[in-house]
Every structure is written in C-alpha cells, then in structure tokens.
Motif scaffolding. Sequence first.
Motif, PDB file in Angstrom:
ATOM      1  N   LEU A 105      -2.569   5.594  -0.795  1.00  0.00           N
ATOM      2  CA  LEU A 105      -3.357   4.420  -0.422  1.00  0.00           C
ATOM      3  C   LEU A 105      -3.116   3.359  -1.476  1.00  0.00           C
ATOM      4  CD1 LEU A 105      -6.805   5.861   0.694  1.00  0.00           C
ATOM      5  CD2 LEU A 105      -4.955   4.987   2.132  1.00  0.00           C
ATOM      6  N   ILE A 106      -2.708   2.181  -1.047  1.00  0.00           N
ATOM      7  CA  ILE A 106      -2.409   1.068  -1.937  1.00  0.00           C
ATOM      8  C   ILE A 106      -3.430  -0.017  -1.661  1.00  0.00           C
ATOM      9  CG2 ILE A 106      -0.698  -0.666  -2.550  1.00  0.00           C
ATOM     10  CD1 ILE A 106       0.599   2.324  -0.823  1.00  0.00           C
ATOM     11  N   PHE A 107      -4.167  -0.426  -2.704  1.00  0.00           N
ATOM     12  CA  PHE A 107      -5.245  -1.392  -2.506  1.00  0.00           C
ATOM     13  C   PHE A 107      -5.102  -2.578  -3.456  1.00  0.00           C
ATOM     14  CE2 PHE A 107      -9.344  -3.210  -3.618  1.00  0.00           C
ATOM     15  CZ  PHE A 107      -9.755  -3.634  -2.361  1.00  0.00           C
ATOM     16  N   GLY A 108      -5.438  -3.756  -2.920  1.00  0.00           N
ATOM     17  CA  GLY A 108      -5.590  -4.952  -3.733  1.00  0.00           C
ATOM     18  C   GLY A 108      -4.296  -5.431  -4.354  1.00  0.00           C
ATOM     19  N   GLY A 109      -4.435  -6.050  -5.519  1.00  0.00           N
ATOM     20  CA  GLY A 109      -3.297  -6.654  -6.199  1.00  0.00           C
ATOM     21  C   GLY A 109      -3.168  -8.110  -5.830  1.00  0.00           C
ATOM     22  N   PHE A 135       5.052   2.676   6.027  1.00  0.00           N
ATOM     23  CA  PHE A 135       3.818   1.995   5.636  1.00  0.00           C
ATOM     24  C   PHE A 135       3.056   1.609   6.897  1.00  0.00           C
ATOM     25  CE2 PHE A 135       6.362   1.142   1.873  1.00  0.00           C
ATOM     26  CZ  PHE A 135       5.428   1.214   0.843  1.00  0.00           C
ATOM     27  N   TYR A 136       1.741   1.630   6.816  1.00  0.00           N
ATOM     28  CA  TYR A 136       0.912   1.125   7.905  1.00  0.00           C
ATOM     29  C   TYR A 136      -0.411   0.662   7.318  1.00  0.00           C
ATOM     30  CZ  TYR A 136      -0.633   6.016   7.709  1.00  0.00           C
ATOM     31  OH  TYR A 136      -1.064   7.245   7.287  1.00  0.00           O
ATOM     32  N   ASP A 137      -1.114  -0.208   8.050  1.00  0.00           N
ATOM     33  CA  ASP A 137      -2.421  -0.667   7.601  1.00  0.00           C
ATOM     34  C   ASP A 137      -3.375   0.518   7.554  1.00  0.00           C
ATOM     35  OD1 ASP A 137      -1.699  -3.347   7.343  1.00  0.00           O
ATOM     36  OD2 ASP A 137      -2.142  -3.763   9.438  1.00  0.00           O
ATOM     37  N   ALA A 138      -4.081   0.647   6.446  1.00  0.00           N
ATOM     38  CA  ALA A 138      -5.010   1.771   6.286  1.00  0.00           C
ATOM     39  C   ALA A 138      -6.252   1.549   7.129  1.00  0.00           C
ATOM     40  CB  ALA A 138      -5.390   1.920   4.818  1.00  0.00           C
ATOM     41  N   ALA A 139      -6.704   2.611   7.768  1.00  0.00           N
ATOM     42  CA  ALA A 139      -7.960   2.571   8.523  1.00  0.00           C
ATOM     43  C   ALA A 139      -9.083   2.960   7.571  1.00  0.00           C
ATOM     44  CB  ALA A 139      -7.894   3.533   9.696  1.00  0.00           C
ATOM     45  N   ASP A 140     -10.048   2.086   7.422  1.00  0.00           N
ATOM     46  CA  ASP A 140     -11.180   2.394   6.555  1.00  0.00           C
ATOM     47  C   ASP A 140     -12.466   1.937   7.223  1.00  0.00           C
ATOM     48  OD1 ASP A 140     -10.666  -0.311   6.290  1.00  0.00           O
ATOM     49  OD2 ASP A 140     -10.903  -0.368   4.141  1.00  0.00           O
ATOM     50  N   ARG A 141     -13.582   2.397   6.691  1.00  0.00           N
ATOM     51  CA  ARG A 141     -14.892   2.047   7.235  1.00  0.00           C
ATOM     52  C   ARG A 141     -15.741   1.465   6.128  1.00  0.00           C
ATOM     53  NH1 ARG A 141     -13.993   7.156   8.488  1.00  0.00           N
ATOM     54  NH2 ARG A 141     -13.386   7.712  10.573  1.00  0.00           N
ATOM     55  N   GLY A 142     -16.846   0.872   6.515  1.00  0.00           N
ATOM     56  CA  GLY A 142     -17.777   0.347   5.526  1.00  0.00           C
ATOM     57  C   GLY A 142     -17.354  -1.016   5.005  1.00  0.00           C
ATOM     58  N   HIS A 143     -17.907  -1.370   3.876  1.00  0.00           N
ATOM     59  CA  HIS A 143     -17.649  -2.672   3.274  1.00  0.00           C
ATOM     60  C   HIS A 143     -16.518  -2.544   2.258  1.00  0.00           C
ATOM     61  CE1 HIS A 143     -18.521  -6.715   1.964  1.00  0.00           C
ATOM     62  NE2 HIS A 143     -18.510  -6.285   0.715  1.00  0.00           N
ATOM     63  N   ARG A 144     -15.364  -3.096   2.601  1.00  0.00           N
ATOM     64  CA  ARG A 144     -14.200  -3.042   1.716  1.00  0.00           C
ATOM     65  C   ARG A 144     -14.466  -3.911   0.488  1.00  0.00           C
ATOM     66  NH1 ARG A 144      -8.394  -4.167   4.198  1.00  0.00           N
ATOM     67  NH2 ARG A 144      -8.883  -2.176   5.142  1.00  0.00           N
ATOM     68  N   PRO A 145     -14.057  -3.469  -0.695  1.00  0.00           N
ATOM     69  CA  PRO A 145     -14.243  -4.296  -1.895  1.00  0.00           C
ATOM     70  C   PRO A 145     -13.533  -5.643  -1.764  1.00  0.00           C
ATOM     71  CG  PRO A 145     -13.570  -2.071  -2.481  1.00  0.00           C
ATOM     72  CD  PRO A 145     -13.440  -2.183  -0.992  1.00  0.00           C
ATOM     73  N   SER A 146     -14.000  -6.604  -2.517  1.00  0.00           N
ATOM     74  CA  SER A 146     -13.379  -7.930  -2.518  1.00  0.00           C
ATOM     75  C   SER A 146     -11.986  -7.854  -3.131  1.00  0.00           C
ATOM     76  CB  SER A 146     -14.257  -8.902  -3.313  1.00  0.00           C
ATOM     77  OG  SER A 146     -14.372  -8.458  -4.655  1.00  0.00           O
ATOM     78  N   ALA A 147     -11.229  -8.914  -2.974  1.00  0.00           N
ATOM     79  CA  ALA A 147      -9.887  -8.980  -3.547  1.00  0.00           C
ATOM     80  C   ALA A 147      -9.962  -8.770  -5.052  1.00  0.00           C
ATOM     81  CB  ALA A 147      -9.268 -10.334  -3.225  1.00  0.00           C
ATOM     82  N   ARG A 148      -9.005  -7.995  -5.570  1.00  0.00           N
ATOM     83  CA  ARG A 148      -8.984  -7.734  -7.011  1.00  0.00           C
ATOM     84  C   ARG A 148      -7.583  -7.325  -7.429  1.00  0.00           C
ATOM     85  NH1 ARG A 148     -13.724  -4.176  -7.417  1.00  0.00           N
ATOM     86  NH2 ARG A 148     -14.286  -5.494  -5.695  1.00  0.00           N
ATOM     87  N   LEU A 149      -7.310  -7.484  -8.691  1.00  0.00           N
ATOM     88  CA  LEU A 149      -6.032  -7.073  -9.242  1.00  0.00           C
ATOM     89  C   LEU A 149      -6.232  -6.568 -10.655  1.00  0.00           C
ATOM     90  CD1 LEU A 149      -4.398  -9.970 -10.849  1.00  0.00           C
ATOM     91  CD2 LEU A 149      -5.576 -10.578  -8.754  1.00  0.00           C
ATOM     92  N   GLY A 150      -5.304  -5.740 -11.114  1.00  0.00           N
ATOM     93  CA  GLY A 150      -5.403  -5.166 -12.441  1.00  0.00           C
ATOM     94  C   GLY A 150      -6.487  -4.108 -12.556  1.00  0.00           C
ATOM     95  N   HIS A 151      -6.904  -3.541 -11.458  1.00  0.00           N
ATOM     96  CA  HIS A 151      -7.971  -2.545 -11.417  1.00  0.00           C
ATOM     97  C   HIS A 151      -7.376  -1.136 -11.365  1.00  0.00           C
ATOM     98  CE1 HIS A 151      -6.696  -3.298  -7.328  1.00  0.00           C
ATOM     99  NE2 HIS A 151      -7.117  -2.074  -7.042  1.00  0.00           N
ATOM    100  N   GLY A 152      -8.206  -0.142 -11.414  1.00  0.00           N
ATOM    101  CA  GLY A 152      -7.806   1.241 -11.249  1.00  0.00           C
ATOM    102  C   GLY A 152      -8.521   1.852 -10.057  1.00  0.00           C
ATOM    103  N   ALA A 153      -7.985   2.950  -9.547  1.00  0.00           N
ATOM    104  CA  ALA A 153      -8.617   3.649  -8.441  1.00  0.00           C
ATOM    105  C   ALA A 153      -8.240   5.117  -8.533  1.00  0.00           C
ATOM    106  CB  ALA A 153      -8.143   3.088  -7.101  1.00  0.00           C
TER     107      ALA A 153
END
Length: 159
Positions: A105-109, A135-153
Amino acid sequence: ARTRTDMFPFSRDASLGSWEWVRVGTSGSSPTPRWGHSAVAAGGAVYILGGDDLTDSDDDILRDMYKLDAQARTWTRCRDAPHGRCWHSATVVGGSLSGNSDILLIFGGETLKPGSSIRQPLSSMLSYDPEFDIFYDAADRGHRPSARLGHGALLHTAN
C-alpha cells in the motif's frame, strides 16, 4: 558528489554487538540514485518505488519500481506506477487479488500537477500486487488522512 547504489545488508539474527555492515554485489538493472523513495520487504524481495532524483530540477519525481531478489541478489525493473511519487509511505499487507501474496500500500507523498513542474501533495493510496506486477487504486473505508509527505506508516498486528 558521487552517489552509490551499493547494498549493505546485515543479519538481524546476530547479537547487537556483532552487527556489521558488509557490501555485497548485485546484478541486473538497479535503480538510479534517489531520495524520498520508499523501500519495503515482501516475499523474499525488497521493493524500491519512486522518489526524487538527485538533480536540482523541480520536475524530477520518479515513478519507477524495482525489485531486488534478496536470495539471488538480482535487480529487476517492475511496472512503473501510474504517476511519479516521492516522500510517500509504503506498507506491506496481506490480501492480493488472488490471495497468494502480500500487497504493497502506497500512501501520500507528492507528485507534479499535470502539465507543469509544480508539486502537489497527495492523499491518494495505491495498491501494488507483486504477483501480477500491477498497480491499482486502493479500496479503503472511513475517513482517509489528509495529504501528507515525509511521513511513516506501518501495519499493526491488531488491525
């Protein structure tokens, strides 16, 4: 400045006092030097995605994906991501399309606004299935975090 793409693994099973960096050789098409990329281990391989190349240009966000077979120490170029992405996070989770492998799963940036060299932060999430190199768009539920970069997960086992 000279950049390097050398690999320096060490054994996590060794005692803390004996950890040692050792340069090992690799073959194949290795990724170009970069920063702001992600690196994750999945299924006996290490995956490197995107990042920022080492030029002073603003339009240098990479979208390439490379796989290092850790046993064979061989690099392979995978399918490119749909768009360039740097300063993102990548996390390995179970649940590929066929259920036989983990997915990334690749998020943000950040990426470039279409048709320009202006950077924009991302709140989008991609999935990458190594089994099918897609690659494909990830299916997720709930409130996705706002745009961010330089974060960890990471994936917590309670989830």
